[in-house]
Design a protein around this motif. Structure first.
Motif, PDB file in Angstrom:
ATOM      1  N   VAL A 150      -5.296  -2.447  -3.855  1.00 35.40           N
ATOM      2  CA  VAL A 150      -4.486  -2.797  -2.698  1.00 35.40           C
ATOM      3  C   VAL A 150      -5.060  -2.229  -1.407  1.00 35.40           C
ATOM      4  CG1 VAL A 150      -2.912  -0.817  -2.975  1.00 35.40           C
ATOM      5  CG2 VAL A 150      -2.114  -2.916  -1.832  1.00 35.40           C
ATOM      6  N   ASP A 151      -5.709  -1.068  -1.456  1.00 34.24           N
ATOM      7  CA  ASP A 151      -6.277  -0.494  -0.239  1.00 34.24           C
ATOM      8  C   ASP A 151      -7.446  -1.310   0.293  1.00 34.24           C
ATOM      9  OD1 ASP A 151      -4.510   1.602   0.033  1.00 34.24           O
ATOM     10  OD2 ASP A 151      -5.720   3.000  -1.156  1.00 34.24           O
ATOM     11  N   ARG A 195       0.841  -1.213   0.000  1.00 37.14           N
ATOM     12  CA  ARG A 195       0.000   0.000   0.000  1.00 37.14           C
ATOM     13  C   ARG A 195       0.865   1.249   0.000  1.00 37.14           C
ATOM     14  NH1 ARG A 195      -3.398  -2.663   4.374  1.00 37.14           N
ATOM     15  NH2 ARG A 195      -5.031  -3.751   3.210  1.00 37.14           N
ATOM     16  N   HIS A 208       0.911   4.166  -2.825  1.00 35.74           N
ATOM     17  CA  HIS A 208       0.624   5.574  -2.528  1.00 35.74           C
ATOM     18  C   HIS A 208       1.736   6.491  -3.025  1.00 35.74           C
ATOM     19  CE1 HIS A 208      -2.136   4.151   0.992  1.00 35.74           C
ATOM     20  NE2 HIS A 208      -2.678   3.974  -0.199  1.00 35.74           N
TER      21      HIS A 208
END
Length: 220
Positions: free
Chosen positions: A70-71, A38, A42
């Motif tokens: 992925v979040d 994650r 980002h």
């Protein structure tokens, strides 16, 4: 800039030889690596990281069939069962690397293969099917060999690059380090744009696997 997807696919050996500590440590290592994935995602806001998992034993099965951002991804432990049908797993993945279902403007997919043994089916036909797909040729590939019994020559052919070597994970500590590396460095490499799946120029991934030191007595 619109987000472009990076499809990250784990291919996990879940044959009986993985039972016990190996499968437990594999589940733990991937679960612990997801937050780091994650973080990498980002840091690359132009890329949308999508995860899924394919397991292979007596048959290949999607453990997470649909690509999950992925979040939103939650790891679900895998279990052991049967033989080591790697060829079938590669064929199943190859069907996902056509366009469609892959979008035209995707970034390079990541294929992360983890195994502790020797394939029990025609794995070379599966590899040929993978290499014949437009996105399969462009994929960033990583391979992790768990223990001394792994056929490293198979993993080397999967990588398709003589300058890269499979990562050796001969203990829980090394496996955790290898999973972390595969989960982050490969995503960074995949986040570099490619023109389109019809562009036949195959560039080598801009990364090199680390040497994993290990002073633990707990060796597989």
């Amino acid at each position: 800039m619109a987000n472009r997807p990076v499809h990250f696919i784990w291919l996990l050996d879940c044959s009986y030889s993985m039972q016990g500590e190996k499968i437990g440590q594999l589940n733990y290592a991937i679960r612990e690596a997801v937050p780091e994935m994650r973080s990498v995602a980002h840091d690359n806001p132009a890329a949308q990281l999508l995860l899924r998992t394919l397991t292979f034993s007596t048959e290949a099965r999607w453990h997470h069939k649909d690509p999950v951002p992925v979040d939103d991804f939650t790891w679900q432990d895998v279990q052991v069962d049967g033989m080591t049908n790697l060829g079938e797993a590669l064929e199943v993945v190859s069907r996902e690397l056509q366009t469609p279902p892959m979008p035209q403007r995707a970034l390079k997919p990541v294929l992360a293969l983890v195994s502790d043994g020797v394939p029990t089916d025609d794995w070379k036909s599966g590899l040929r099917a993978l290499d014949a797909t437009p996105w399969g040729k462009k994929a960033v590939r990583v391979a992790i060999a768990i223990g001394a019994d792994t056929d490293r020559s198979v993993l080397q052919e999967f990588l398709g690059n003589p300058e890269l070597q499979p990562l050796d994970a001969n203990s829980p500590k090394q496996l955790a380090a290898a999973i972390r590396w595969a989960s982050t460095a490969a995503v960074k490499a995949a986040s570099q744009p490619v023109a389109s799946p019809t562009d036949t120029t195959v560039k080598q991934p801009p990364y090199a696997p680390p040497q994993l030191d290990d002073d633990d007595d707990d060796v597989w």
